[in-house]
Design a protein around this motif. Structure first.
Motif, PDB file in Angstrom:
ATOM      1  N   VAL A 186      35.702  19.290  27.231  1.00 13.15           N
ATOM      2  CA  VAL A 186      35.559  20.405  26.303  1.00 13.15           C
ATOM      3  C   VAL A 186      34.079  20.688  26.119  1.00 13.15           C
ATOM      4  CG1 VAL A 186      37.730  20.038  25.072  1.00 13.15           C
ATOM      5  CG2 VAL A 186      35.688  18.798  24.351  1.00 13.15           C
ATOM      6  N   GLY A 187      33.755  21.892  25.652  1.00 10.28           N
ATOM      7  CA  GLY A 187      32.358  22.264  25.540  1.00 10.28           C
ATOM      8  C   GLY A 187      32.080  23.073  24.298  1.00 10.28           C
ATOM      9  N   GLY A 188      30.799  23.427  24.124  1.00  9.52           N
ATOM     10  CA  GLY A 188      30.364  24.160  22.945  1.00  9.52           C
ATOM     11  C   GLY A 188      30.037  25.614  23.205  1.00  9.52           C
ATOM     12  N   VAL A 205      28.616  36.059  22.841  1.00 11.31           N
ATOM     13  CA  VAL A 205      28.475  34.792  23.557  1.00 11.31           C
ATOM     14  C   VAL A 205      27.711  33.847  22.649  1.00 11.31           C
ATOM     15  CG1 VAL A 205      27.435  33.583  25.522  1.00 11.31           C
ATOM     16  CG2 VAL A 205      28.538  35.804  25.867  1.00 11.31           C
ATOM     17  N   GLY A 206      28.220  32.623  22.491  1.00  7.50           N
ATOM     18  CA  GLY A 206      27.561  31.634  21.644  1.00  7.50           C
ATOM     19  C   GLY A 206      27.395  30.315  22.357  1.00  7.50           C
ATOM     20  N   ASP A 207      26.454  29.536  21.874  1.00  6.40           N
ATOM     21  CA  ASP A 207      26.159  28.232  22.475  1.00  6.40           C
ATOM     22  C   ASP A 207      25.823  27.258  21.353  1.00  6.40           C
ATOM     23  OD1 ASP A 207      25.385  26.051  23.930  1.00  6.40           O
ATOM     24  OD2 ASP A 207      23.776  27.045  25.023  1.00  6.40           O
ATOM     25  N   VAL A 208      26.704  26.281  21.137  1.00  6.13           N
ATOM     26  CA  VAL A 208      26.469  25.259  20.123  1.00  6.13           C
ATOM     27  C   VAL A 208      25.556  24.187  20.712  1.00  6.13           C
ATOM     28  CG1 VAL A 208      27.539  23.546  18.615  1.00  6.13           C
ATOM     29  CG2 VAL A 208      28.731  25.691  19.120  1.00  6.13           C
ATOM     30  N   ALA A 209      24.565  23.768  19.962  1.00  7.44           N
ATOM     31  CA  ALA A 209      23.659  22.721  20.434  1.00  7.44           C
ATOM     32  C   ALA A 209      24.453  21.453  20.737  1.00  7.44           C
ATOM     33  CB  ALA A 209      22.586  22.443  19.388  1.00  7.44           C
TER      34      ALA A 209
END
Length: 396
Positions: A186-188, A205-209
């Motif tokens: 799974v990813g962020g 589009v989002g990117d969790v640290a």
């Protein structure tokens, strides 16, 4: 100072006390009873063992041992399976050699002394066999725990993928597609494509640290909050500002989230957006000119009082918007060189005339070719939006 004999004698009880700290008798009992039974049921859960009940106890025991060995070893990767099988084979050969060591012994039976073959084993053989059995039991239990966790992660992956839009979305005047590939199960990273009632289209589009399960949980939280705020029909800057407040309140202080949030109007080609600390998206213009969209503010969750500015741009027919995560540009080859923005721009320019789904697939293939056999260090996500030649009908 050299330790005195008294100090050395005190070290062993101290070590034993430290090593067995928090150990309870019921923990040991559970290890050899409940945990062992659960591990056996886990590995043999897809095997029908009801027919074994009719066998004599000794044959039934051997049959259960064989089933457990096959079920366990087949869960390992081929290379690990071969190494594990080889270790058991060498152990069996060693035990066989030990049992071949025999000599004649005198056994008095009444007044008669009978000469019989006797088994002579080196001292410590029993301890070795017990240690070997216990080590295999621990390996069995650890693998069962890890595979159970992996199954849970696979279910989480399915849920996560179900939360994201699937396939190509097209409407008069626009076509868009998103692709996301986590570095772990799974990813962020996430993307979203939400059509509005007035004909406009939300792209995000989002990117969790970070990555893995913690990032995936925050990703799901953010996606749910964002979709809730979309229903309130907020303007992009206001929506992202409120989203930042919620992330600052509920996310751990060590985590932040970058986000690109845009509202696209297919009738005019106008894109209104907020870039909250995200990688500046690429707009591929006519003649292969490149524009970047950076208007916005800080990443979400860094400062609860952050404010955000709104950016505007217009896409002309056949111009392409590419929103991506840093996992694409930072993917490294075996020499440590990143794919970089130049690699992404080249992949977009070369494939810009292809179907939009083919463009996304070509970018992912280019990243994979660049990294060769190097494992991905971060999630890969890209969302593409292209303004169609055919205009959207008036009044949509």
């Amino acid at each position: 100072m050299n330790p005195t004999p008294g100090m050395r004698r005190r070290r062993l009880p101290t070590f034993v006390e430290t090593y067995t700290r928090d150990l309870k008798a019921e923990d040991l009992q559970r290890l050899f009873t409940r945990d062992t039974r659960e591990a056996y049921r886990f590995f043999t859960r897809h095997i029908d063992v009801t027919g074994l009940d009719k066998l004599p106890w000794h044959r039934r025991t051997l049959a259960h041992a064989k089933l457990l060995f096959l079920a366990f070893s087949m869960k390992l990767s081929p290379a690990r399976r071969v190494v594990y099988g080889a270790s058991l084979l060498f152990a069996a050969l060693g035990v066989f050699d030990l049992f071949r060591s025999t000599r004649l012994l005198e056994a008095p039976i009444g007044r008669v002394t009978v000469i019989v073959p006797g088994l002579v084993l080196p001292e410590g053989t029993g301890s070795f066999l017990i240690a070997f059995a216990l080590m295999n039991l621990l390996v069995l239990l650890e693998v069962a725990d890890r595979l159970s966790l992996k199954n849970d992660l696979e279910i989480a992956r399915e849920i996560q993928q179900a939360m994201l839009p699937s396939g190509l979305f097209s409407a008069p005047g626009v076509e868009t597609v998103g692709l996301s590939r986590p570095a772990n199960t799974v990813g962020g990273d996430f993307y979203d494509i939400l059509p509005l009632e007035d004909g406009r289209l939300i792209v995000a589009v989002g990117d969790v640290a970070g990555k893995g399960s913690p990032a995936a949980l925050l990703m799901a939280l953010l996606l749910a909050m964002m979709r809730t705020l979309v229903d309130e029909r907020l303007e992009p800057a206001e929506l992202v500002t409120r989203l930042n407040v919620q992330v600052s309140r509920h996310a751990p202080g060590t985590r932040f989230i970058t986000l690109f949030y845009g509202v696209y109007d297919p009738r005019s080609g106008e894109l209104t957006y907020v870039n909250a600390g995200h990688m500046p998206p690429i707009v591929l213009r006519a003649g292969d000119a490149i524009d970047r969209l950076s208007e916005g503010g800080m990443a979400l969750g860094m400062f609860g009082q952050s404010t955000y500015a709104t950016g505007h741009t217009v896409l002309q027919p056949e111009e392409l918007l590419a929103v991506y995560s840093d996992g694409i540009t930072e993917a490294e080859n075996p020499a440590g060189q990143p794919f970089d923005e130049q690699g992404l721009e080249s992949a977009l320019v070369v494939n810009r005339r292809s179907d939009i789904s083919a463009i996304g697939a070509a970018v992912v293939r280019a990243v994979e070719a660049h990294t060769a056999d190097t494992r991905l260090a971060d999630d890969l996500t890209i969302l593409l939006l292209r303004r169609s030649i055919a205009p959207a009908p008036a009044g949509v």
